[in-house]
Design an enzyme around this catalytic site. Structure first.
Site, PDB file in Angstrom:
ATOM      1  N   HIS A 141       0.821  -1.216   0.000  1.00 32.06           N
ATOM      2  CA  HIS A 141       0.000   0.000   0.000  1.00 32.06           C
ATOM      3  C   HIS A 141       0.853   1.263   0.000  1.00 32.06           C
ATOM      4  CE1 HIS A 141      -3.182   2.765   1.574  1.00 32.06           C
ATOM      5  NE2 HIS A 141      -3.977   1.980   0.872  1.00 32.06           N
TER       6      HIS A 141
ATOM      7  N   ASN B   1     -13.296   4.347   1.925  1.00 30.90           N
ATOM      8  CA  ASN B   1     -13.899   3.732   0.742  1.00 30.90           C
ATOM      9  C   ASN B   1     -15.331   3.283   0.999  1.00 30.90           C
ATOM     10  OD1 ASN B   1     -11.742   3.869  -1.221  1.00 30.90           O
ATOM     11  ND2 ASN B   1     -10.655   2.382   0.027  1.00 30.90           N
TER      12      ASN B   1
END
Length: 269
Positions: A81, A165
């Site tokens: 990430h 998200n």
């Protein structure tokens, strides 16, 4: 007649305060050289060919005597990430100085206390821009994160945070008065970012099927608000190279002014 003399009814019309702030003025010919950018995340693969020589320091969080401390990191990035975010930043600003602050583990998750400590560390290291492609929904961190964001604002650190998200709001992205909050769209040109004035999450930038670096020397196509955030960080790094003494408020004003121009250009097409 001067623009400042134009009147509408009984009111004096303001001149266009934004038209002098243009991309050409704030980042043309800039590469982010010398701008210190912290990536508070899962680490960065500093050996990736696209990132080699760009990562100036890497630290990782550890528990010592019940406290979170930071030590030099040699473990790279097992989650990918942080490396992905670093690759997006350097695509826009290839000469930034990256500083990896590792607070997430191999599955890109970690404790809220390590997250707080990582942000605190980046602020105290006087990072000019801080990439936070992470957040928390746990209410016990609302107050401490709010205090840290205030500290960053007064220290002149520009914090850029990705929205959650999921529909549930996350901290610190909702603290948009003291940081730059970012949500994804499916556009492809990061310099044509949008600004949602009055919304909690203000900036809109590319975050769908973004090609970026991945540990081990590879690349992946990734989607998420996490990957919209570093696009804005890269743009801010270009601005900060040109004007290193800008305050967070001034940077947000510049982003807003250019986003207005982007919107006007898109409506004229």
């Amino acid at each position: 007649m001067a623009r400042s003399d134009v009147r509408r009814g009984n009111k004096t019309a303001l001149p266009n305060l934004w038209e002098t702030i243009t991309p050409e003025m704030v980042w043309q010919g800039r590469t982010g050289r010398g701008v210190r950018v912290a990536v508070v995340d899962s680490g960065i693969d500093a050996l990736h060919p696209a990132l080699k020589g760009k990562v100036k320091d890497s630290v990782e969080a550890a528990i010592d005597g019940g406290r979170v401390t930071f030590r030099p990191s040699k473990t790279g990035d097992a989650a990918g990430h942080g490396t992905a975010c670093a690759g997006i930043i350097t695509t826009l600003a290839p000469d930034v100085e990256l500083y990896s602050v590792k607070v997430l583990g191999a599955n890109a998750s970690g404790s809220g206390d390590m997250f707080l400590a990582g942000l605190d560390y980046a602020i105290k290291q006087k990072m000019q821009v801080i990439n936070l492609s992470l957040g928390t929904t746990k209410p016990q961190y609302h107050g401490p994160l709010h205090d840290l964001l205030d500290m960053a604002y007064h220290a002149g650190c520009i914090v850029v945070a990705a929205a959650n998200n999921l529909p549930q709001p996350s901290f610190p992205s909702i603290f948009s008065s003291s940081l730059v909050s970012v949500v994804k769209d499916d556009s492809s040109d990061p310099f044509k970012f949008g600004y949602r004035y009055g919304e909690v999450i203000e900036i809109v930038a590319p975050g769908v099927q973004v090609r970026t670096t991945w540990p081990g020397g590879g690349y992946r196509q990734l989607t998420g608000n996490s990957f919209a955030c570093p696009h804005v960080v890269g743009i801010i790094a270009l601005i900060m190279e040109a004007y290193p003494d800008l305050t967070p408020f001034q940077v947000k004003t510049i982003l807003y002014a250019i986003a207005l121009q982007n919107r006007e250009e898109s409506t004229q097409k």
